[in-house]
Design a protein around this motif. Structure first.
Motif, PDB file in Angstrom:
ATOM      1  N   UNK A 263      56.595  50.993  18.406  1.00  0.00           N
ATOM      2  CA  UNK A 263      57.272  49.818  17.860  1.00  0.00           C
ATOM      3  C   UNK A 263      56.424  49.165  16.770  1.00  0.00           C
ATOM      4  N   UNK A 264      57.053  48.494  15.812  1.00  0.00           N
ATOM      5  CA  UNK A 264      56.286  47.845  14.735  1.00  0.00           C
ATOM      6  C   UNK A 264      55.313  46.799  15.253  1.00  0.00           C
ATOM      7  N   UNK A 265      55.600  46.208  16.422  1.00  0.00           N
ATOM      8  CA  UNK A 265      54.682  45.223  16.984  1.00  0.00           C
ATOM      9  C   UNK A 265      53.393  45.860  17.497  1.00  0.00           C
ATOM     10  N   UNK A 266      53.378  47.179  17.659  1.00  0.00           N
ATOM     11  CA  UNK A 266      52.195  47.869  18.173  1.00  0.00           C
ATOM     12  C   UNK A 266      51.570  48.803  17.127  1.00  0.00           C
ATOM     13  N   UNK A 267      51.944  48.625  15.892  1.00  0.00           N
ATOM     14  CA  UNK A 267      51.373  49.416  14.800  1.00  0.00           C
ATOM     15  C   UNK A 267      50.965  48.464  13.678  1.00  0.00           C
ATOM     16  N   UNK A 268      49.658  48.311  13.462  1.00  0.00           N
ATOM     17  CA  UNK A 268      49.148  47.335  12.494  1.00  0.00           C
ATOM     18  C   UNK A 268      48.427  48.040  11.350  1.00  0.00           C
ATOM     19  N   UNK A 269      48.740  47.619  10.140  1.00  0.00           N
ATOM     20  CA  UNK A 269      47.986  48.035   8.963  1.00  0.00           C
ATOM     21  C   UNK A 269      47.035  46.912   8.600  1.00  0.00           C
ATOM     22  N   UNK A 270      45.740  47.189   8.669  1.00  0.00           N
ATOM     23  CA  UNK A 270      44.727  46.171   8.419  1.00  0.00           C
ATOM     24  C   UNK A 270      44.504  46.082   6.909  1.00  0.00           C
ATOM     25  N   UNK A 271      44.881  44.947   6.320  1.00  0.00           N
ATOM     26  CA  UNK A 271      44.706  44.719   4.894  1.00  0.00           C
ATOM     27  C   UNK A 271      43.805  43.513   4.670  1.00  0.00           C
ATOM     28  N   UNK A 272      43.341  43.364   3.444  1.00  0.00           N
ATOM     29  CA  UNK A 272      42.400  42.298   3.110  1.00  0.00           C
ATOM     30  C   UNK A 272      43.102  41.156   2.404  1.00  0.00           C
ATOM     31  N   UNK A 273      42.808  39.948   2.836  1.00  0.00           N
ATOM     32  CA  UNK A 273      43.281  38.770   2.124  1.00  0.00           C
ATOM     33  C   UNK A 273      42.353  38.445   0.966  1.00  0.00           C
ATOM     34  N   UNK A 274      41.090  38.789   1.116  1.00  0.00           N
ATOM     35  CA  UNK A 274      40.082  38.608   0.059  1.00  0.00           C
ATOM     36  C   UNK A 274      39.336  39.918  -0.135  1.00  0.00           C
ATOM     37  N   UNK A 275      39.167  40.341  -1.371  1.00  0.00           N
ATOM     38  CA  UNK A 275      38.475  41.588  -1.653  1.00  0.00           C
ATOM     39  C   UNK A 275      36.984  41.478  -1.429  1.00  0.00           C
ATOM     40  N   UNK A 276      36.305  42.624  -1.539  1.00  0.00           N
ATOM     41  CA  UNK A 276      34.857  42.633  -1.375  1.00  0.00           C
ATOM     42  C   UNK A 276      34.321  44.050  -1.282  1.00  0.00           C
ATOM     43  N   UNK A 277      32.993  44.144  -1.267  1.00  0.00           N
ATOM     44  CA  UNK A 277      32.305  45.421  -1.152  1.00  0.00           C
ATOM     45  C   UNK A 277      31.963  45.683   0.308  1.00  0.00           C
ATOM     46  N   UNK A 278      32.237  46.900   0.779  1.00  0.00           N
ATOM     47  CA  UNK A 278      31.977  47.235   2.175  1.00  0.00           C
ATOM     48  C   UNK A 278      30.473  47.212   2.421  1.00  0.00           C
ATOM     49  N   UNK A 279      30.056  46.337   3.332  1.00  0.00           N
ATOM     50  CA  UNK A 279      28.634  46.216   3.664  1.00  0.00           C
ATOM     51  C   UNK A 279      28.261  47.088   4.854  1.00  0.00           C
ATOM     52  N   UNK A 280      29.142  47.118   5.875  1.00  0.00           N
ATOM     53  CA  UNK A 280      28.845  47.919   7.063  1.00  0.00           C
ATOM     54  C   UNK A 280      30.144  48.233   7.805  1.00  0.00           C
ATOM     55  N   UNK A 281      30.111  49.339   8.538  1.00  0.00           N
ATOM     56  CA  UNK A 281      31.212  49.723   9.420  1.00  0.00           C
ATOM     57  C   UNK A 281      30.709  50.753  10.419  1.00  0.00           C
ATOM     58  N   UNK A 282      31.187  50.672  11.643  1.00  0.00           N
ATOM     59  CA  UNK A 282      30.822  51.634  12.679  1.00  0.00           C
ATOM     60  C   UNK A 282      32.014  52.461  13.127  1.00  0.00           C
ATOM     61  N   UNK A 283      33.089  52.403  12.366  1.00  0.00           N
ATOM     62  CA  UNK A 283      34.330  53.059  12.769  1.00  0.00           C
ATOM     63  C   UNK A 283      34.304  54.558  12.510  1.00  0.00           C
ATOM     64  N   UNK A 284      35.003  55.269  13.378  1.00  0.00           N
ATOM     65  CA  UNK A 284      35.328  56.668  13.167  1.00  0.00           C
ATOM     66  C   UNK A 284      36.821  56.837  13.444  1.00  0.00           C
ATOM     67  N   UNK A 285      37.502  57.734  12.721  1.00  0.00           N
ATOM     68  CA  UNK A 285      38.925  57.954  12.989  1.00  0.00           C
ATOM     69  C   UNK A 285      39.147  58.366  14.443  1.00  0.00           C
TER      70      UNK A 285
END
Length: 303
Positions: free
Chosen positions: A73-95
């Motif tokens: 359902x659309x309520x359980x599928x989120x696209x994470x977008x940015x309200x303010x831009x920027x340079x990626x400083x850090x992330x620990x994510x893996x697909x």
């Protein structure tokens, strides 16, 4: 002369009695059985039972088969977008990682984010002073110890600064920063991008040092706690579809294992090209092997 004529007659009679080669017999093709009904003759064609796509058994008159895919359902599928831009400083994510709602997906660097926090803190301090001055001028004005002009100016300054404070607080809230926490902890150097729900990460488009524009997607988060089937039906199938009907389906790549679902809703828009419409069913239970986009073959039982 008479003897010659008799001889010729005997020869002709002998030739007539000579056997000729028998013609080949052609077996007639089997014709469909004919049945007379009311003076008309109709052909009876042997029945060909259809094979059900789900059970591989003969399709029964009270079942309809459909193809489709798995969705959430659309309520359980989120696209994470940015309200303010920027340079990626850090992330620990893996697909494929599982994340909780509110977990930090990445941190961004942007001087405008620091300026926004400073604007809020300045507006907060100014609002406190102007509010006190406004109330002081209000008391003096009521006692006719101050002019109305000064009182009105004090009120305008206070309300103007208050609106700036509220605007800055709203922007910080959209960015996931609590104004109350900002007053206690001070200015944050990095903007945190947080997960809006529990689920699995997919569609990552970030890496360290990459600059992301405002509105650009970071990743998607999919909560598989509830799974739906999106089946393709046609106009001719509408009479056989009823909300609440039982659905049995198989998933491509999972062998002959059969799962169950319940018909949820029937689309109201018919495609103008292929005359099809979408039918949705809610899957019973939760299976970790299910993935959105998986191809399914389903059978809807008629009520």
């Amino acid at each position: 002369m008479k003897t010659i004529l008799i001889s010729v007659a005997v020869l002709l009679m002998t030739a007539c009695h000579t056997s000729t080669p028998e013609k080949e017999r052609i077996e007639p093709e089997a014709q469909p059985e004919t049945v007379e009904t009311g003076g008309e003759t109709s052909e009876t064609v042997p029945d060909t039972a259809g094979v059900d796509a789900v059970t591989s058994a003969t399709a029964m008159p009270n079942h309809s088969s459909f193809n489709g895919t798995m969705i959430v359902p659309p309520q359980r599928h989120a696209t994470v977008t940015l309200t303010m831009g920027g340079t990626v400083h850090s992330t620990n994510l893996l697909p494929g990682d599982y994340v909780r709602k509110g977990a930090v997906l990445a941190t961004l660097e942007n001087p405008d984010f620091i300026n926004l926090q400073q604007s809020y803190l300045d507006a907060h301090a100014q609002t406190e002073y102007l509010e006190a001055e406004y109330h002081r001028q209000e008391r003096l004005s009521s006692q006719e110890a101050a002019s109305q002009k000064r009182f009105q100016q004090s009120k305008a300054d206070y309300l103007s600064m208050k609106s700036r404070l509220e605007a800055a607080a709203a922007q910080l809230t959209i960015l996931g920063v609590s104004p109350g926490d900002l007053l206690q902890a001070g200015i944050r150097p990095y903007l945190e991008v947080k997960s809006p729900l529990n689920g699995y990460v997919s569609g990552m488009t970030i890496n360290l040092g990459k600059y992301l524009e405002a509105g650009e997607p970071v990743c998607e988060v999919i909560d598989k706690a509830e799974t739906l089937l999106c089946l393709t039906a046609y106009e001719k199938d509408l009479d056989d579809l009823t909300s609440g009907s039982r659905v049995q389906f198989r998933v491509n790549g999972m062998g002959k294992e059969t799962f169950e679902a319940t018909l949820l809703s029937i689309g109201q828009q018919v495609d103008a090209v292929n005359r099809s419409l979408e039918v949705y069913a809610r899957v019973k239970g939760n299976n970790e092997r299910f993935r959105p986009g998986m191809y399914v073959t389903a059978r809807v039982e008629k009520k």
